[in-house]
Scaffold this active site. Structure first.
Site, short mmCIF file in Angstrom:
data_model
loop_
_atom_site.label_atom_id
_atom_site.label_comp_id
_atom_site.label_asym_id
_atom_site.label_seq_id
_atom_site.Cartn_x
_atom_site.Cartn_y
_atom_site.Cartn_z
N ASP A 124 5.83 2.31 2.11
CA ASP A 124 5.12 1.42 2.47
C ASP A 124 4.46 1.28 3.59
O ASP A 124 4.99 1.45 4.73
CB ASP A 124 5.64 -0.15 2.17
CG ASP A 124 4.80 -1.40 2.40
OD1 ASP A 124 3.79 -1.23 2.87
OD2 ASP A 124 5.48 -2.47 2.11
N HIS A 125 3.00 1.71 3.41
CA HIS A 125 2.21 1.85 4.67
C HIS A 125 2.02 0.80 5.85
O HIS A 125 1.62 1.09 6.88
CB HIS A 125 0.86 2.91 4.32
CG HIS A 125 0.79 3.96 5.29
ND1 HIS A 125 0.89 3.85 6.65
CD2 HIS A 125 0.10 4.93 4.90
CE1 HIS A 125 0.38 5.22 7.06
NE2 HIS A 125 -0.03 5.85 6.03
N ARG A 126 2.48 -0.14 5.13
CA ARG A 126 2.49 -1.44 6.27
C ARG A 126 3.50 -1.46 7.32
O ARG A 126 3.35 -1.79 8.46
CB ARG A 126 2.51 -2.80 5.52
CG ARG A 126 1.39 -3.18 4.68
CD ARG A 126 1.49 -4.33 3.79
NE ARG A 126 2.69 -4.37 3.00
CZ ARG A 126 3.34 -5.13 1.99
NH1 ARG A 126 2.46 -6.23 2.12
NH2 ARG A 126 4.26 -5.02 1.61
N PRO A 181 0.85 -1.07 0.04
CA PRO A 181 0.09 0.02 -0.02
C PRO A 181 0.96 1.34 -0.02
O PRO A 181 1.50 1.55 1.03
CB PRO A 181 -0.65 -0.06 1.20
CG PRO A 181 0.17 -1.06 2.22
CD PRO A 181 0.72 -2.03 1.29
#
Length: 448
Positions: free
Chosen positions: A418-420, A242
């Site tokens: 990467d928003h994770r 994401p």
């Protein structure tokens, strides 16, 4: 003695490679470790050394072919041995009598693909031999039964009423090449307006003609090699991680002044110090405070893997497509060492001499879109990484400085992450640290 050489695994789980060119020919005698060919993988152009000393008996691929890992590439004749035929002996012809009650083919039937005077071979990898007959008899086309009904004939033209029209309308239709039978008027007489409308180009026909004309004015480029694998990697990254992005515009006038001063230092002659090298150093320093920007998401292990080093990737545009070689342990280098290392890997990538090892294992990437005159953008993450920084063009423009408006050197930094792995606060802290070093290079001493 015959010895087969198959395409080896070139590393990082690559499944195939494209043969760029042969450097030997059939019949040549080669030495051990002599370069046989150049192949292009998803990572780089690689030279293949010969694992044997002997004569080239057969080359199993042509330039431009994609060869799977493990597929035959070269057959050698070693120790002067003669090459044996790779194909088995042809089977004996089938002489079994035809069954008495076998149906005869009709006179107008055509032979099927299975019927042939000579044995037909399936397409196989060269060196494995041909596939023999299956032993099954050719299938004959069955006769049509004499009692089978014939298809119902179409109605004759005379069975339907010809459209009504006047002699002048018929003359006009003949002049314009219009078929009166093709005009639908629901039983009323055909008029002059109907004929003129039918003579106009139809939209579908016009579209087909336009498409056919345009097809002659395009050039088609095969999608292969580095460009093919880069595209697949970018799609995988874009739809797996994401992506999120954050931006900052920064005054880099002091950094530009520092670089101008260093360029006049005779002790640094021969070293190319530029804004990219300073940005790379700033990234390495900022990663110490926000190390998750250099971590990766391990889906299978259910972990976030945080390295204690920085392998800094530098996006390089080449004639064969985008490549991202990396500088190992960039965080342990001085500014001068980092500048030299970046120049070296960028030159190797453009020259086609980069090794697969230099294109793997990166932890963070910088892409300098400013060299193309672009102010900024939102780059896609390099697969397996959690952060990529885009460096925009430096513009001389009015800017607030010490409470006054002055002409300053300004650029835009864009961070995709990467928003994770990284949350918005961490991303903002990282980007602020990088911008702070570029705004005031002396701040590097505080982060270092």
């Amino acid at each position: 003695m015959i010895q087969e050489f198959r395409l080896p695994d070139l590393g990082e789980g690559l499944t195939d490679a494209e043969l760029v060119q042969w450097l030997v020919a059939e019949g040549d005698t080669v030495a051990l470790n002599q370069t046989l060919a150049e192949v292009e993988t998803a990572k780089a152009v690689v030279e293949l050394p010969s694992p044997f000393a002997g004569a080239i008996h057969q080359l199993h691929a042509a330039a431009g072919d994609t060869v799977d890992v493990g597929a035959p590439l070269v057959t050698f004749a070693l120790d002067g041995g003669e090459a044996a035929s790779p194909e088995p002996a042809a089977p004996e012809p089938d002489t079994a009598p035809e069954p008495v009650d076998a149906p005869e083919p009709v006179a107008d039937s055509e032979p099927t693909d299975a019927v042939s005077a000579a044995p037909r071979r399936e397409a196989t990898l060269v060196g494995y031999g041909a596939v023999g007959r299956s032993g099954a008899r050719p299938q004959r086309r069955a006769r049509r039964s004499p009692t089978a009904p014939l298809a119902t004939p179409p109605p004759l033209d005379g069975e339907r009423e010809r459209p009504r029209s006047t002699p002048p309308v018929r003359r006009l239709a003949k002049t314009l090449g219009v078929d009166l039978d093709a005009i639908a008027v629901n039983g009323r007489p055909i008029t002059r307006a109907d004929v003129e409308a039918a003579a106009l180009p139809q939209p579908a026909a016009t579209a087909r003609a336009s498409a056919a004309a345009n097809a002659q004015r395009v050039t088609r480029h095969p999608i292969r090699g580095i460009r093919k694998h880069t595209a697949a990697a970018m799609v995988r990254s874009a739809f797996t991680a994401p992506h999120a992005a954050t931006f900052v515009t920064v005054d880099v006038t002091e950094t530009r002044q520092l670089l101008e001063s260093l360029s006049r230092d005779k002790a640094l002659a021969g070293h190319r110090l530029g804004i990219l090298a300073v940005t790379a150093k700033a990234v390495c320093l900022a990663l110490r405070r926000t190390p998750f920007l250099g971590a990766r998401w391990d889906e299978e292990g259910g972990e976030i893997v945080e390295p204690s080093y920085v392998n800094l990737g530098i996006a390089v545009a080449t004639d064969r497509g985008l490549m991202v070689p990396n500088v190992p342990d960039a965080d342990a280098m001085s500014l001068v060492e980092l500048a030299d290392a970046i120049g070296e890997i960028a030159g190797a990538a453009r020259g086609g001499t980069i090794s697969p090892a230099q294109l793997t294992g990166g932890t963070f990437t910088i892409t300098n879109v400013g060299v193309f005159g672009v102010d900024g953008g939102t780059p896609i993450l390099n697969p397996g990484e959690s952060g990529i920084l885009a460096l925009g063009a430096i513009r001389r423009q009015p800017w607030e400085h010490h409470g006054e408006i002055a002409l300053r050197d300004v650029t835009t930094l864009t961070l995709s992450f990467d928003h994770r792995v990284v949350d918005g606060a961490e991303a903002a802290r990282f980007l602020t640290d990088v911008a702070g070093v570029l705004r005031e290079p002396g701040r590097a001493m505080l982060l270092g």
